[in-house]
Design a protein around this motif. Structure first.
Motif, short mmCIF file in Angstrom:
data_model
loop_
_atom_site.label_atom_id
_atom_site.label_comp_id
_atom_site.label_asym_id
_atom_site.label_seq_id
_atom_site.Cartn_x
_atom_site.Cartn_y
_atom_site.Cartn_z
N GLU A 80 1.77 -3.17 -1.55
CA GLU A 80 2.78 -2.11 -1.70
C GLU A 80 3.84 -2.51 -2.74
O GLU A 80 4.20 -1.69 -3.60
CB GLU A 80 3.46 -1.86 -0.35
CG GLU A 80 4.54 -0.80 -0.40
CD GLU A 80 5.26 -0.67 0.94
OE1 GLU A 80 6.31 -0.01 0.93
OE2 GLU A 80 4.81 -1.23 1.95
N ILE A 81 4.29 -3.73 -2.69
CA ILE A 81 5.30 -4.19 -3.65
C ILE A 81 4.72 -4.25 -5.05
O ILE A 81 5.36 -3.80 -6.02
CB ILE A 81 5.85 -5.57 -3.22
CG1 ILE A 81 6.66 -5.41 -1.94
CG2 ILE A 81 6.69 -6.20 -4.33
CD1 ILE A 81 7.05 -6.71 -1.27
N ALA A 82 3.50 -4.74 -5.20
CA ALA A 82 2.86 -4.80 -6.52
C ALA A 82 2.71 -3.41 -7.11
O ALA A 82 2.92 -3.19 -8.30
CB ALA A 82 1.51 -5.50 -6.41
N ALA A 83 2.35 -2.44 -6.30
CA ALA A 83 2.19 -1.07 -6.77
C ALA A 83 3.52 -0.49 -7.25
O ALA A 83 3.58 0.20 -8.26
CB ALA A 83 1.60 -0.20 -5.67
N LYS A 84 4.59 -0.82 -6.54
CA LYS A 84 5.92 -0.31 -6.93
C LYS A 84 6.45 -0.98 -8.19
O LYS A 84 7.16 -0.39 -8.97
CB LYS A 84 6.90 -0.48 -5.78
CG LYS A 84 6.63 0.48 -4.64
CD LYS A 84 7.64 0.32 -3.53
CE LYS A 84 7.31 1.32 -2.41
NZ LYS A 84 8.26 1.22 -1.31
N LEU A 85 6.08 -2.26 -8.38
CA LEU A 85 6.53 -2.94 -9.59
C LEU A 85 5.81 -2.39 -10.81
O LEU A 85 6.31 -2.27 -11.87
CB LEU A 85 6.27 -4.46 -9.49
CG LEU A 85 7.17 -5.21 -8.53
CD1 LEU A 85 6.70 -6.66 -8.41
CD2 LEU A 85 8.62 -5.20 -9.02
#
Length: 85
Positions: A80-85
């Protein structure tokens, strides 16, 4: 520090590929006079370049700020964090 013009930037670019290149070799590569390159190299070495290894400081190229960001994330949130970055 004096602002860098296009000739200064060309010399710095050449140095960034081969830091130990001589002034004469740079002059030949850039189709500039040897005295022109030597004069500019002396100024760049005194005002811009780091002393020993001729590293180009980021501010000389117009990058005023250098920062590093470190993130600690929970493994389960990584996608989820990688997708948002």
């Amino acid at each position: 520090m004096q602002l860098l013009d296009s000739t200064d930037r060309r010399i710095l670019h050449t140095l960034s590929t081969t830091a130990k290149r001589t002034g004469s070799a740079i002059a030949t590569a850039l189709n500039l006079g040897r005295n022109t390159v030597q004069t500019r190299m002396t100024r760049l070495e005194n005002e811009v370049l780091d002393s020993v290894d001729r590293r180009i400081p980021p501010e000389a190229l117009g990058y005023g700020l250098l920062s590093f960001v470190e993130l600690h994330v929970e493994q389960r949130c990584l996608e989820e964090i990688a997708a948002k970055l």
